[in-house]
Design a protein around this motif. Structure first.
Motif, PDB file in Angstrom:
ATOM      1  N   ILE A  25       0.847  -1.200   0.000  1.00  0.00           N
ATOM      2  CA  ILE A  25       0.000   0.000   0.000  1.00  0.00           C
ATOM      3  C   ILE A  25       0.880   1.246   0.000  1.00  0.00           C
ATOM      4  N   GLN A  28       2.428   1.959  -3.347  1.00  0.00           N
ATOM      5  CA  GLN A  28       1.509   2.557  -4.314  1.00  0.00           C
ATOM      6  C   GLN A  28       1.190   4.016  -3.991  1.00  0.00           C
ATOM      7  N   ARG A  34      -3.807   8.705  -3.901  1.00  0.00           N
ATOM      8  CA  ARG A  34      -4.595   7.708  -4.626  1.00  0.00           C
ATOM      9  C   ARG A  34      -5.976   7.592  -3.997  1.00  0.00           C
ATOM     10  N   LEU A  39      -6.245   2.090  -5.266  1.00  0.00           N
ATOM     11  CA  LEU A  39      -5.443   1.211  -4.408  1.00  0.00           C
ATOM     12  C   LEU A  39      -5.941  -0.223  -4.496  1.00  0.00           C
TER      13      LEU A  39
END
Length: 122
Positions: A25, A28, A34, A39
């Protein structure tokens, strides 16, 4: 973060990012905010329930922020804090190690899997 005595710095780091999903996580989120759906798509294999739980824990630990735009349909973005970015920088060498050794690990895993298939039934 719960009250506990930590053995060493690695114990602290693993407490915050423990498990398979939190580092992915954070990876990303590194560099850009995001949305939840992004996600969910980018962290392949994670369930919605686990993603929600981990995002809450990462926010509670000060590694990410959650911004609710109070719109219909709902729009929420997650972004790494400076504190979270410091952890991401610490994880970067681990990513580099994984990239450099991916072929070796894949081959070892392939050999290990083929040995299981060839093992005689008892």
């Amino acid at each position: 973060m719960e009250n506990r005595d930590f053995y060493c710095g690695l114990d602290v780091a693993l407490f915050v990012i423990g498990g398979k999903w939190k580092p992915l996580i954070l990876f990303q989120l590194n560099g850009q905010p995001r949305r939840f759906g992004d996600l969910k798509r980018l962290v392949r294999g994670i369930s919605e329930k686990v993603l929600i739980q981990h995002l809450k824990e990462l926010a509670d630990d000060g590694l990410i922020t959650r911004k609710d735009f109070k719109e219909v349909p709902p729009k929420v973005e997650y972004e790494m804090t400076e504190f979270g970015q410091s952890l991401a920088r610490a994880l970067a060498p681990l990513c580099d190690w994984g990239d450099a050794n991916k072929p070796v690990i894949e081959e070892l895993h392939r050999l290990k899997s083929s040995r299981r298939v060839l093992a005689p039934a008892i």
